[in-house]
Design a protein around this motif. Sequence first.
Motif, PDB file in Angstrom:
ATOM      1  N   ALA A  34       0.842  -1.209   0.000  1.00 16.46           N
ATOM      2  CA  ALA A  34       0.000   0.000   0.000  1.00 16.46           C
ATOM      3  C   ALA A  34       0.873   1.253   0.000  1.00 16.46           C
ATOM      4  O   ALA A  34       0.527   2.266  -0.627  1.00 16.46           O
ATOM      5  CB  ALA A  34      -0.942  -0.012   1.199  1.00 16.46           C
ATOM      6  N   ALA A  35       2.011   1.180   0.676  1.00 14.60           N
ATOM      7  CA  ALA A  35       2.931   2.329   0.680  1.00 14.60           C
ATOM      8  C   ALA A  35       3.514   2.544  -0.718  1.00 14.60           C
ATOM      9  O   ALA A  35       3.687   3.687  -1.176  1.00 14.60           O
ATOM     10  CB  ALA A  35       4.048   2.109   1.703  1.00 14.60           C
ATOM     11  N   ALA A  37       1.958   1.687  -3.435  1.00 12.53           N
ATOM     12  CA  ALA A  37       0.818   2.202  -4.215  1.00 12.53           C
ATOM     13  C   ALA A  37       0.701   3.719  -4.043  1.00 12.53           C
ATOM     14  O   ALA A  37       0.469   4.455  -5.013  1.00 12.53           O
ATOM     15  CB  ALA A  37      -0.468   1.513  -3.775  1.00 12.53           C
ATOM     16  N   GLU A  38       0.895   4.186  -2.825  1.00 10.06           N
ATOM     17  CA  GLU A  38       0.835   5.631  -2.568  1.00 10.06           C
ATOM     18  C   GLU A  38       1.955   6.353  -3.328  1.00 10.06           C
ATOM     19  O   GLU A  38       1.741   7.406  -3.934  1.00 10.06           O
ATOM     20  CB  GLU A  38       0.929   5.889  -1.053  1.00 10.06           C
ATOM     21  CG  GLU A  38       0.819   7.341  -0.634  1.00 10.06           C
ATOM     22  CD  GLU A  38      -0.429   8.041  -1.166  1.00 10.06           C
ATOM     23  OE1 GLU A  38      -1.471   7.375  -1.332  1.00 10.06           O
ATOM     24  OE2 GLU A  38      -0.351   9.268  -1.433  1.00 10.06           O
ATOM     25  N   HIS A  39       3.151   5.748  -3.300  1.00  7.46           N
ATOM     26  CA  HIS A  39       4.285   6.289  -4.061  1.00  7.46           C
ATOM     27  C   HIS A  39       3.898   6.402  -5.548  1.00  7.46           C
ATOM     28  O   HIS A  39       4.122   7.442  -6.186  1.00  7.46           O
ATOM     29  CB  HIS A  39       5.507   5.370  -3.885  1.00  7.46           C
ATOM     30  CG  HIS A  39       6.642   5.675  -4.810  1.00  7.46           C
ATOM     31  ND1 HIS A  39       7.778   6.335  -4.410  1.00  7.46           N
ATOM     32  CD2 HIS A  39       6.813   5.424  -6.143  1.00  7.46           C
ATOM     33  CE1 HIS A  39       8.595   6.484  -5.440  1.00  7.46           C
ATOM     34  NE2 HIS A  39       8.035   5.927  -6.501  1.00  7.46           N
ATOM     35  N   ASN A  40       3.307   5.340  -6.093  1.00 10.10           N
ATOM     36  CA  ASN A  40       2.969   5.342  -7.517  1.00 10.10           C
ATOM     37  C   ASN A  40       1.869   6.349  -7.853  1.00 10.10           C
ATOM     38  O   ASN A  40       1.917   7.000  -8.899  1.00 10.10           O
ATOM     39  CB  ASN A  40       2.553   3.931  -7.974  1.00 10.10           C
ATOM     40  CG  ASN A  40       3.745   3.137  -8.491  1.00 10.10           C
ATOM     41  OD1 ASN A  40       4.794   3.704  -8.816  1.00 10.10           O
ATOM     42  ND2 ASN A  40       3.589   1.825  -8.578  1.00 10.10           N
ATOM     43  N   ARG A  41       0.885   6.472  -6.959  1.00 10.54           N
ATOM     44  CA  ARG A  41      -0.176   7.460  -7.216  1.00 10.54           C
ATOM     45  C   ARG A  41       0.434   8.853  -7.341  1.00 10.54           C
ATOM     46  O   ARG A  41       0.087   9.622  -8.241  1.00 10.54           O
ATOM     47  CB  ARG A  41      -1.219   7.434  -6.095  1.00 10.54           C
ATOM     48  CG  ARG A  41      -2.271   6.339  -6.277  1.00 10.54           C
ATOM     49  CD  ARG A  41      -3.471   6.551  -5.352  1.00 10.54           C
ATOM     50  NE  ARG A  41      -3.115   6.430  -3.947  1.00 10.54           N
ATOM     51  CZ  ARG A  41      -3.084   5.275  -3.279  1.00 10.54           C
ATOM     52  NH1 ARG A  41      -3.403   4.146  -3.890  1.00 10.54           N
ATOM     53  NH2 ARG A  41      -2.748   5.242  -2.014  1.00 10.54           N
ATOM     54  N   GLN A  42       1.370   9.153  -6.431  1.00  6.68           N
ATOM     55  CA  GLN A  42       2.000  10.485  -6.480  1.00  6.68           C
ATOM     56  C   GLN A  42       2.890  10.615  -7.713  1.00  6.68           C
ATOM     57  O   GLN A  42       2.930  11.674  -8.345  1.00  6.68           O
ATOM     58  CB  GLN A  42       2.799  10.722  -5.200  1.00  6.68           C
ATOM     59  CG  GLN A  42       1.883  10.903  -4.003  1.00  6.68           C
ATOM     60  CD  GLN A  42       2.642  11.172  -2.712  1.00  6.68           C
ATOM     61  OE1 GLN A  42       3.763  11.658  -2.727  1.00  6.68           O
ATOM     62  NE2 GLN A  42       2.014  10.851  -1.601  1.00  6.68           N
ATOM     63  N   HIS A  71      -0.794   0.046  -7.739  1.00  8.16           N
ATOM     64  CA  HIS A  71      -1.355   1.224  -8.423  1.00  8.16           C
ATOM     65  C   HIS A  71      -0.452   1.783  -9.519  1.00  8.16           C
ATOM     66  O   HIS A  71      -0.376   3.002  -9.685  1.00  8.16           O
ATOM     67  CB  HIS A  71      -1.734   2.308  -7.411  1.00  8.16           C
ATOM     68  CG  HIS A  71      -2.963   1.953  -6.624  1.00  8.16           C
ATOM     69  ND1 HIS A  71      -3.963   2.837  -6.332  1.00  8.16           N
ATOM     70  CD2 HIS A  71      -3.362   0.770  -6.083  1.00  8.16           C
ATOM     71  CE1 HIS A  71      -4.922   2.230  -5.632  1.00  8.16           C
ATOM     72  NE2 HIS A  71      -4.566   0.968  -5.475  1.00  8.16           N
TER      73      HIS A  71
END
Length: 251
Positions: A34-35, A37-42, A71
Amino acid sequence: MLFRTTGKYDLVICDIDGCLSPESHAPINGPALAAIAEHNRQAIEDRDRPVVTLCSGRPIGFVECLCRLIHNTLIPCIGENGVWLWRPADNSFECDPAITDDHFDVIHEARKLLRLLYEAHGVIQQPGKSASVALYHPDTDYLRSTVSTIAEEFQKRDWPIRVSMTWLYINCDLQHVNKGTAIDRLLAETGIDPKRTAGIGDTMGDRFIADRVSWLGCPANAEEEIKKSASYVSPHQEVEAVLDILDQLSR
Ligand SMILES: [Mg+2]
């Protein structure tokens, strides 16, 4: 498609087994993914850091699933040691066009031979592969003892198949297809400069990643041999190391 970021790198090409998840059948660390995924969203929204994509020997369906979990909605991922690309942007799959019907026939023959030689000993052909064979046996020492015989049997028949061992599997891959040939395809279609790519890997199968990228990071659990190609070896294991490496890359 041309993908560029304002950071030093546009893309991180990450192995799965031993990096994002354990090579064993142990549970996958969801919060760590999930961390990422957050990196990729940004990365995709702000274009200020590299997108993380995947490059694995696993069947492409497994790679697609993890690609969606982290993500990466933009950059193709690689499965089956270079046989397949999956494009998250439009849900398309592409088999390496250099794999011909004759190559598929050779793999089919290899499967038959391996069943004949090892099925009775409990060696399993991993499901989900289409132009390669991966072998598993719960007794890894027994599995390892078969590697040289398998390579000799293929050689005797003039089959263009590379035989290699990961931590727990034997991979039988077409000689002209590897993680590197797929990375070439990926970079050509995304227009990403290899000088602006980084990689993460843990075994010598990842030398094909190391050869293509300009910077390689390894987790602490990596084979000593691949660590020699690394710009950075994380003190952490597996996905914790990937998070640490992403942090290093954004410094
Ligand atoms: Mg690995």
